[in-house]
Design a protein around this motif. Structure first.
Motif, PDB file in Angstrom:
ATOM      1  N   SER A  40     -88.949  29.868  19.212  1.00  0.00           N
ATOM      2  CA  SER A  40     -89.702  30.861  19.991  1.00  0.00           C
ATOM      3  C   SER A  40     -89.185  32.261  19.713  1.00  0.00           C
ATOM      4  O   SER A  40     -89.958  33.213  19.549  1.00  0.00           O
ATOM      5  N   THR A  41     -87.853  32.379  19.668  1.00  0.00           N
ATOM      6  CA  THR A  41     -87.250  33.700  19.375  1.00  0.00           C
ATOM      7  C   THR A  41     -87.694  34.161  17.990  1.00  0.00           C
ATOM      8  O   THR A  41     -88.072  35.315  17.798  1.00  0.00           O
ATOM      9  N   LYS A  42     -87.626  33.222  17.050  1.00  0.00           N
ATOM     10  CA  LYS A  42     -88.027  33.549  15.677  1.00  0.00           C
ATOM     11  C   LYS A  42     -89.494  33.972  15.660  1.00  0.00           C
ATOM     12  O   LYS A  42     -89.874  34.934  14.982  1.00  0.00           O
TER      13      LYS A  42
ATOM     14  N   TYR B  18     -92.872  15.783  24.183  1.00  0.00           N
ATOM     15  CA  TYR B  18     -93.510  17.055  24.485  1.00  0.00           C
ATOM     16  C   TYR B  18     -92.805  18.211  23.759  1.00  0.00           C
ATOM     17  O   TYR B  18     -93.449  19.062  23.132  1.00  0.00           O
ATOM     18  N   SER B  19     -91.443  18.169  23.860  1.00  0.00           N
ATOM     19  CA  SER B  19     -90.709  19.286  23.257  1.00  0.00           C
ATOM     20  C   SER B  19     -90.847  19.263  21.735  1.00  0.00           C
ATOM     21  O   SER B  19     -90.957  20.314  21.096  1.00  0.00           O
ATOM     22  N   SER B  20     -90.889  18.047  21.173  1.00  0.00           N
ATOM     23  CA  SER B  20     -91.054  17.954  19.706  1.00  0.00           C
ATOM     24  C   SER B  20     -92.423  18.485  19.304  1.00  0.00           C
ATOM     25  O   SER B  20     -92.554  19.211  18.307  1.00  0.00           O
ATOM     26  N   TYR B  21     -93.445  18.128  20.104  1.00  0.00           N
ATOM     27  CA  TYR B  21     -94.803  18.581  19.820  1.00  0.00           C
ATOM     28  C   TYR B  21     -94.869  20.117  19.834  1.00  0.00           C
ATOM     29  O   TYR B  21     -95.392  20.760  18.932  1.00  0.00           O
ATOM     30  N   ILE B  25     -95.628  22.765  16.788  1.00  0.00           N
ATOM     31  CA  ILE B  25     -96.672  23.809  16.856  1.00  0.00           C
ATOM     32  C   ILE B  25     -96.074  25.182  16.539  1.00  0.00           C
ATOM     33  O   ILE B  25     -96.605  25.958  15.722  1.00  0.00           O
ATOM     34  N   ILE B  26     -94.933  25.491  17.183  1.00  0.00           N
ATOM     35  CA  ILE B  26     -94.314  26.814  16.967  1.00  0.00           C
ATOM     36  C   ILE B  26     -93.884  26.965  15.510  1.00  0.00           C
ATOM     37  O   ILE B  26     -94.080  28.015  14.902  1.00  0.00           O
ATOM     38  N   GLU B  27     -93.320  25.912  14.974  1.00  0.00           N
ATOM     39  CA  GLU B  27     -92.878  25.991  13.564  1.00  0.00           C
ATOM     40  C   GLU B  27     -94.068  26.231  12.636  1.00  0.00           C
ATOM     41  O   GLU B  27     -93.980  27.026  11.691  1.00  0.00           O
ATOM     42  N   ILE B  31     -94.645  29.328  10.219  1.00  0.00           N
ATOM     43  CA  ILE B  31     -94.941  29.232   8.777  1.00  0.00           C
ATOM     44  C   ILE B  31     -96.157  30.111   8.441  1.00  0.00           C
ATOM     45  O   ILE B  31     -96.150  30.873   7.486  1.00  0.00           O
ATOM     46  N   LYS B  32     -97.176  30.021   9.333  1.00  0.00           N
ATOM     47  CA  LYS B  32     -98.381  30.839   9.139  1.00  0.00           C
ATOM     48  C   LYS B  32     -98.019  32.313   9.172  1.00  0.00           C
ATOM     49  O   LYS B  32     -98.445  33.111   8.319  1.00  0.00           O
TER      50      LYS B  32
END
Lengths: 315, 88
Positions: A40-42, B18-21, B25-27, B31-32
């Motif tokens: 999130s920070t990144k 949930y946290s992995s999901y 998504i954030i990762e 990347i985008k």
């Protein structure tokens, strides 16, 4: 009994395994949340970077269009100067009307220099450039290939220097010979005007349509009483306008000292739109010119070159 | 006791999933973002270079037409001066 014993024996192992599983799951959760926090920070950092980049991109895009405009301006610089000059004169006309109707504290002064060019005209041009002032030069053509005030130099190129400096070049007849026949008849006078017009066109590429009668319009009227109407009609036919003056330092006649010139000048400044008569051969005027410009600017005068549409140009 | 342990186990597994999901998504978004940043950086570099070239072109033209450029600037100043006088 035997079953109970086994259950009792299994219970601690089961508990230990369960505890281990629990701890591993907790560790995984902690790791996940740690990674989530880091990502999130990144993510925030990346968003900020992207926003900054986008801002920079927009700045560069704006800069690009500005630079392209500058290139266009430079490639069409002559047209742009003419266009801006036209806009300035249109605005100056409006300002003249406002001044006439007493709707502004500002005033206009038109500095005019008669009878040149001279060797000393260069000094006048330098002073005007230093103050970013444009003026009007009523030029003649007779005996200008050798400068009257410095026989080692030619004044033939000075016409072009005046125009290149952005000043208005105007007609003061070719010879200026007031008492040697200039006003003898209308035909002769108009020929003198045309001859000077052609000389200016030849030397600068500019066709002038502003005239100052040598000696002023009153001299012209008194010396060619019968022909003055014909002269005025011919000037009108050639789309000429003519200008007298409203202020001067007296450098056209006998001027004993700088102080006298200064007092003549300051005493004659009393109108809201002044046309000031100077001569570019006068060393006193040249030495007084910076102070005169400052004097006028301190009194809210905007100094401009004359233009055909000005109310001071009689048509 | 067993039921409680099982409930905790499922709860923990739920949290992990949930946290992995969320993490995935954030990762993916990161990347985008990185790829967008790369492309914007490239565009920025291109436009900066082109602006440098334009500036060089302007400097050459300004040098060639120095007097005219100064004259134009002076007329612009005069125009602003009159506009200010008109709006006063």
């Amino acid at each position: 009994m035997e079953k109970d014993k086994n259950r009792n024996r299994r219970s601690p192992i089961f508990l230990i395994v369960s505890m281990l599983c629990f701890i591993i799951l907790i560790i995984i959760i902690i790791y996940n949340f740690y990674s989530l926090n880091k990502s999130s920070t990144k993510n925030k950092e990346l968003n900020n970077t992207l926003n900054t980049l986008k801002e920079n991109y927009n700045i560069e895009i704006n800069k690009e269009s500005e630079l392209k405009n500058n290139i266009d301006e430079l490639n069409n610089i002559d047209n742009n100067i003419s266009k801006t000059k036209e806009e300035v004169f249109k605005l100056a006309s409006k300002l003249e009307n406002k001044i006439t109707n007493n709707e502004t504290k500002y005033k206009i002064a038109y500095l005019t220099f008669d009878d040149g060019p001279y060797y000393s005209t260069d000094k006048v041009l330098d002073i005007l450039k230093k103050y970013n002032i444009k003026a009007t030069f009523f030029t003649i053509g007779l005996d200008k290939d050798i400068c009257f005030d410095n026989k080692n130099y030619s004044c033939a190129d000075t016409y072009k220097k005046i125009v290149d400096g952005g000043h208005t070049i105007a007609n003061h007849t070719y010879s200026h010979l007031i008492f040697r026949g200039l006003y003898n008849n209308s035909e002769l006078f108009i020929n003198q005007v045309i001859k000077q017009e052609e000389l200016i066109k030849d030397r600068t590429g500019v066709t002038t349509n502003i005239l100052r009668f040598p000696g002023g319009s009153n001299t012209a009227k008194s010396l060619c009483r019968n022909d003055i109407d014909k002269i005025m009609k011919s000037l009108q036919d050639r789309h000429y306008g003519w200008v007298d003056w409203t202020a001067q330092d007296g450098d056209g006649g006998y001027l004993p000292s700088y102080e006298k010139a200064w007092s003549n000048f300051t005493n004659s400044i009393n109108e809201n739109i002044e046309v000031i008569l100077f001569h570019d051969y006068s060393n006193i005027t040249i030495s007084m010119l910076p102070k005169a410009i400052e004097y006028l600017e301190e009194r809210d005068y905007i100094l401009l070159p004359l233009f055909y549409e000005s109310i001071k140009v009689n048509k | 006791m067993k039921k409680v342990a099982l409930s905790i186990l499922f709860l923990l597994l739920g949290i992990i999933i949930y946290s992995s999901y969320k993490l995935i998504i954030i990762e993916k978004e990161n990347i985008k973002l990185r790829s967008v940043i790369n492309s914007v950086t490239k565009d920025n570099k291109t436009i900066k270079n082109s602006n440098i070239n334009y500036q060089k072109q302007i400097n050459i033209l300004k040098d060639e037409k120095k007097d005219k450029w100064e004259e134009l600037e002076e007329w612009k100043k005069t125009k602003i001066e009159i506009e200010e006088a008109l709006s006063s």
